[in-house]
Scaffold this active site. Structure first.
Site, PDB file in Angstrom:
ATOM      1  N   ASN A 416      -8.087  -2.538   0.975  1.00 24.46           N
ATOM      2  CA  ASN A 416      -8.746  -2.835   2.249  1.00 24.46           C
ATOM      3  C   ASN A 416     -10.067  -2.088   2.358  1.00 24.46           C
ATOM      4  OD1 ASN A 416      -9.429  -3.197   5.011  1.00 24.46           O
ATOM      5  ND2 ASN A 416      -7.302  -3.630   5.481  1.00 24.46           N
ATOM      6  N   ASP A 417     -10.004  -0.808   2.674  1.00 24.25           N
ATOM      7  CA  ASP A 417     -11.217  -0.054   2.959  1.00 24.25           C
ATOM      8  C   ASP A 417     -12.155   0.051   1.750  1.00 24.25           C
ATOM      9  OD1 ASP A 417     -10.221   0.434   5.568  1.00 24.25           O
ATOM     10  OD2 ASP A 417      -8.987   2.049   4.762  1.00 24.25           O
ATOM     11  N   VAL A 418     -11.606   0.063   0.539  1.00 21.69           N
ATOM     12  CA  VAL A 418     -12.445   0.264  -0.653  1.00 21.69           C
ATOM     13  C   VAL A 418     -13.210  -0.998  -1.031  1.00 21.69           C
ATOM     14  CG1 VAL A 418     -10.966   2.081  -1.546  1.00 21.69           C
ATOM     15  CG2 VAL A 418     -10.536  -0.284  -2.231  1.00 21.69           C
ATOM     16  N   ALA A 457      -7.851   3.142   7.352  1.00 22.02           N
ATOM     17  CA  ALA A 457      -8.905   3.744   8.155  1.00 22.02           C
ATOM     18  C   ALA A 457      -8.930   3.179   9.570  1.00 22.02           C
ATOM     19  CB  ALA A 457     -10.269   3.532   7.489  1.00 22.02           C
TER      20      ALA A 457
END
Length: 492
Positions: A416-418, A457
Site C-alpha cells: 500500500n504505502d510503498v 499509515a
C-alpha cells in the site's frame, strides 16, 4: 591450569571471527543461510567457553537458565508463522536489551554493596545496605572487595540505559505488530515529556557513574529508562516498524558491548559492537528509504501529517480474475510487487506458482522489493526465499524503478504505502518524500487487496484510483489461486 585463560580467549577470538564471517555471508541471499549457521556456531563456542572462566559461580543455575532459554527459543522458532516473524524478532531483540540492562543492574547493585562493605560507618543501622544484611558477605572478605573503575561504572550505566530503553521499546513494538496495540498514542507536548524523561534518566545515570550510588537512585534510573522506551515507541505507527526494529537492534548491540566491557568479556564486546554497527547502518538505510532523519526516528512522531491531504478524484475500478489472468498471460513484462498483505495471506507459494506459469509462456517476470515493505527489514525477501523464488528475479527499488515505464503489467499484492504516488505529489501527506516503487508508471496495474481500506499509515492510496489501475478484491492467496486457475485454463 595456567593455559585455561589463554584457551578461553582463543575461543572468544574464534567466535568473533565466526560472527563477522557469518554477518558477511548474510549480505547475499545465496549465502545467508550458511552465514546464520556460522554465527550460531560462534555463539555456541562463546557460551561453552564462558562456563570455564575461573571466576564463574553458580554454574548449575546458569546451565539451567541456558537450557530453559534454548528450549523456549527452539520451540517458538519452530512454531512461529512467517507472518509473525517481525514480532518474534522484536521480542527476541527486546530480550537481548533486557539482559544487558539486567547485567547493568547487577553491577550497580554490586557497586553499592561493595561501598557498604568498605565504608560501613556511613550506612544507617536500619538500611538494607548494612554489610551484615548481605548473606553473601560471609563468602567474600572485605579485603577482597574491588570497586568498579570510573570508566567501567560509566559504561555500565550507559549500557543499562540503552538496554532498558531497547527492552521496553521492543515490547511495545511487539505488541503493535501482534495487534495488541493497534493505535498510535499521541498527546500535546509529547516530545517535551519524552525529552524530560530522557534528561532525568541521563542525569541520574551521571550521578551513578560518578560514584553517588544508592538503591533509590538505581530504581529511579531504571524506572525512567523503561518509561522512556515506552513513551518513545507508543506514538509510532505500524508502517514505521522496520525502522524501529533496526533501531532497537542497534541499541541492544551497543548495550551488550558496553556491559561486556564492564565484565571483561571479549566475546560480548565484539558481538555487541558487530550487532550495534550493523543495526546502525540498517537504521540509516531504513530511515533513508522512508525519507526520515535519525533525529526524527528517535524523537519524531512517525506518521503525523503536516496538513490537509489532497483529495483523490475518481473511483476504484474492479477487475475479475479471468480478465487479469488474460492481461498478464499476453504481456511481455510483468513486475510483481509483494507487501504485507502477501505475508498475512501466506500467498508467497501461490505467487511463485503463478510466476512460473507466466515464465513458461515467455513472459519476463521480476519481483520488486521496497526496503521497508512488510514489518521488518528484508521481510519480503524472506518470504520469497521460502517459496523458492530465484534471487536473480528479485530486484530492489533503485534497480526496478527505471523499468516500470516499459512494464506491461505491475501486479501489486498487499502493498500500500510503498506504492502510493502521494509520496511524490502531496506535501501534506505523512509519507511525502518517501521513496516509493514507481508502480504507477507501468502501462497497467492490477492490485490485489482485501477491501477498500487504507494502509498501515492510515492514508488513501492514489494509485488505486488511477486510470491505469484495476482492483482485484479478495484474500491474497485466494486471488492468486484464481489467477493460477485461469492461466492454466488459457493454456489448456
Amino acid at each position: 591450569m595456567s593455559w585455561l585463560p589463554t584457551l578461553i580467549k582463543a575461543c572468544y577470538f574464534l567466535a568473533a571471527l565466526l560472527f563477522i564471517l557469518g554477518l558477511k555471508r548474510m549480505s547475499s541471499p545465496r549465502t545467508a543461510r550458511g552465514g546464520i549457521v556460522w554465527a550460531g556456531y560462534g555463539m555456541l563456542l562463546a557460551v561453552l567457553a564462558t562456563f570455564f572462566l575461573p571466576d564463574m559461580h553458580h554454574l548449575p543455575l546458569i546451565a539451567a537458565a541456558v537450557l530453559i532459554g534454548v528450549s523456549a527459543a527452539w520451540w517458538s522458532g519452530k512454531r512461529v508463522a512467517m507472518t509473525a516473524m517481525p514480532q518474534m524478532v522484536a521480542l527476541y531483540n527486546g530480550m537481548g536489551g533486557g539482559a544487558a540492562a539486567a547485567i547493568g543492574a547487577v553491577e550497580l547493585i554490586g557497586y553499592v554493596r561493595n561501598l557498604a562493605l568498605l565504608h560501613p560507618a556511613g550506612i544507617p543501622d536500619t538500611s538494607p545496605l548494612r554489610p551484615e544484611s548481605w548473606a553473601i558477605n560471609a563468602l567474600q572478605p572485605v579485603a577482597d572487595v574491588v570497586l568498579l573503575s570510573p570508566l567501567e561504572l560509566g559504561l555500565g550505566v550507559l549500557g543499562a540505559l540503552i538496554g532498558a530503553v531497547s527492552f521496553s521499546g521492543s515490547l511495545i513494538a511487539f505488541a503493535k505488530l501482534q495487534g495488541w496495540l493497534d493505535k498510535r498514542f499521541v498527546f500535546a507536548g509529547q516530545r517535551v515529556v519524552n525529552m524530560l524523561l530522557l534528561a532525568a534518566a541521563v542525569l541520574i545515570g551521571i550521578a551513578l557513574a560518578g560514584g553517588h550510588a544508592s538503591l533509590a537512585l538505581i530504581v529511579a534510573f531504571f524506572a525512567l529508562a523503561l518509561l522512556f522506551g515506552l513513551m518513545m515507541t507508543l506514538p509510532i505507527g505500524g508502517a514505521d516498524m522496520p525502522v524501529v526494529i533496526s533501531l532497537y537492534n542497534a541499541f541492544t548491540g551497543l548495550a551488550v558491548a558496553f556491559e561486556g566491557f564492564v565484565l571483561g568479556n571479549e566475546a560480548m564486546i565484539i558481538a555487541g559492537m558487530v550487532v550495534g554497527a550493523a543495526g546502525t547502518l540498517l537504521t540509516q538505510l531504513m530511515a533513508k528509504a522512508m525519507n526520515r532523519s535519525i533525529g526524527n526516528v528517535l524523537f519524531g512522531s512517525f506518521g503525523a501529517a503536516g496538513g490537509e491531504a489532497q483529495a483523490i478524484e475518481g473511483a476504484q475500478k474492479p477487475i475479475d480474475g479471468a480478465d487479469a489472468a488474460v492481461m498478464m498471460a499476453y504481456a511481455e513484462r510483468v513486475v510483481i510487487v509483494p507487501g504485507y498483505g502477501l505475508a498475512v495471506a501466506q500467498a508467497q507459494h501461490k505467487v511463485w506458482e503463478f510466476a512460473q506459469l507466466l515464465i513458461k509462456r515467455g513472459v519476463k517476470v521480476k519481483f520488486a522489493i521496497h526496503p521497508v515493505a512488510g514489518r521488518m527489514p528484508g521481510h519480503m525477501n524472506v518470504l520469497l526465499a521460502e517459496a523458492g523464488v530465484p534471487y536473480d528475479l528479485i530486484a530492489d527499488m533503485d534497480d526496478i524503478n527505471p523499468e516500470f515505464p516499459a512494464t506491461d503489467v505491475a501486479l501489486v499484492i498487499g502493498a500500500n504505502d510503498v506504492v502510493n504516488p502521494l509520496a511524490k505529489t502531496d506535501p501534506a501527506s505523512p509519507i511525502y518524500g518517501m521513496p516509493i516503487l514507481d508502480v504507477s508508471a507501468a502501462k497497467h496495474v492490477i492490485v490485489i487487496k482485501r477491501g477498500k481500506g487504507t494502509g498501515f499509515a492510515g492514508i488513501e492510496n492514489a494509485l488505486f484510483y488511477a486510470d491505469n489501475t484495476r482492483m482485484l478484491y479478495g484474500d491474497g492467496q485466494a486471488a492468486v489461486g484464481e489467477l493460477v486457475t485461469e492461466l492454466k485454463a488459457i493454456d489448456a
